[in-house]
Design an enzyme around this catalytic site. Sequence first.
Site, short mmCIF file in Angstrom:
data_model
loop_
_atom_site.label_atom_id
_atom_site.label_comp_id
_atom_site.label_asym_id
_atom_site.label_seq_id
_atom_site.Cartn_x
_atom_site.Cartn_y
_atom_site.Cartn_z
N PRO A 157 17.83 -11.88 22.52
CA PRO A 157 18.06 -10.63 21.78
C PRO A 157 17.64 -9.41 22.60
CG PRO A 157 16.99 -12.25 20.37
CD PRO A 157 16.95 -12.79 21.77
N TYR A 158 16.54 -9.53 23.33
CA TYR A 158 16.05 -8.42 24.16
C TYR A 158 17.06 -8.10 25.26
CZ TYR A 158 12.71 -5.64 26.88
OH TYR A 158 12.08 -4.62 27.58
N VAL A 159 17.58 -9.13 25.90
CA VAL A 159 18.57 -8.93 26.96
C VAL A 159 19.83 -8.27 26.38
CG1 VAL A 159 20.11 -10.14 28.56
CG2 VAL A 159 17.70 -10.79 28.44
#
Length: 254
Positions: A157-159
């Site tokens: 999700p961060y990427v």
Amino acid sequence: MNSDLLAGKVVLITGASSGIGAAAAGVFCREGAAVVLAARREDRLAELTGQLRAKGAEAEYVVCDVTDPEDAARAVECAVSGFGRLDGAFNNAGVGGDRTPLHLMSDDVYDTVMDVNVRGVWNCLRHEIAAMLRHGGGAIVNNSSVGGLVAIPAAAPYVAAKHAVVGLTRAAADEYATEGIRVNAVAPGTTRSEITEDWFRRNPGLEQMVNSMTPQGRTAAPEEIAAAAAWLLSDHCPFLTGTVLPVDGGFVNR
Ligand code: NDP
């Protein structure tokens, strides 16, 4: 560093209560800016604002959850009503989320990471651009990540969110290029802050792994990211817009 890069400029910093944002507050003030610090933790903001004022800087703070469009509007309004205009913005607020394989990651983590890291930038960008259009232009720096340029392990999700920040940066830069507004992003490598302290505490060996993947063999101090953002916000790079500047000790170059 003290070269008056930002002399006379009014700059909003989101996520200013700790880490890279708090370091940016110090660096931008030393470079001559008046700053508005935005985040949720009022005690931290009040303390930092007091420290900056004690050193002679012009600083205000506003309690703001960037996921709330009305809070984002209030943060921009705080700069305009307090200092007369908004010349620059560092959209830095963000969360890390868990380091977990994609198929085990919870939907809640996905929602939070996208909400803060993407919608938060979206909310702020819209109000900042509107204010800058009223006052003849400005410069914006969004805080992406090396995870906005390449994959980093166990942080899907961060990427995805940080790639979206790059997309927003490019779209906004393109739309407002002829209206005196430059929009760029920094893509920090691993930087010492509450996000990374938490990741390193919960994932033994991660810090050593990151260092071994970074040509310079170390993490960054938050001030090193702030210095790059200060330059991008300054008048020293007037032909620079739509770029993503890795500040990463060579990580994405490897
Ligand atoms: P910190 O956790 O120290 O700082 C995060 C900041 O974001 C805090 O000031 C926090 O303040 C604020 N924040 C979080 N959620 C919200 C919200 N909903 N509304 C307003 N503010 C919020 O970590 P960093 O300094 O490391 O992170 C800053 C940025 O740098 C993030 O976007 C991160 O993704 C990015 N980055 C960091 C890297 C690193 O290695 N540290 C590498 C690459 C990018 P509060 O809780 O008071 O609201």
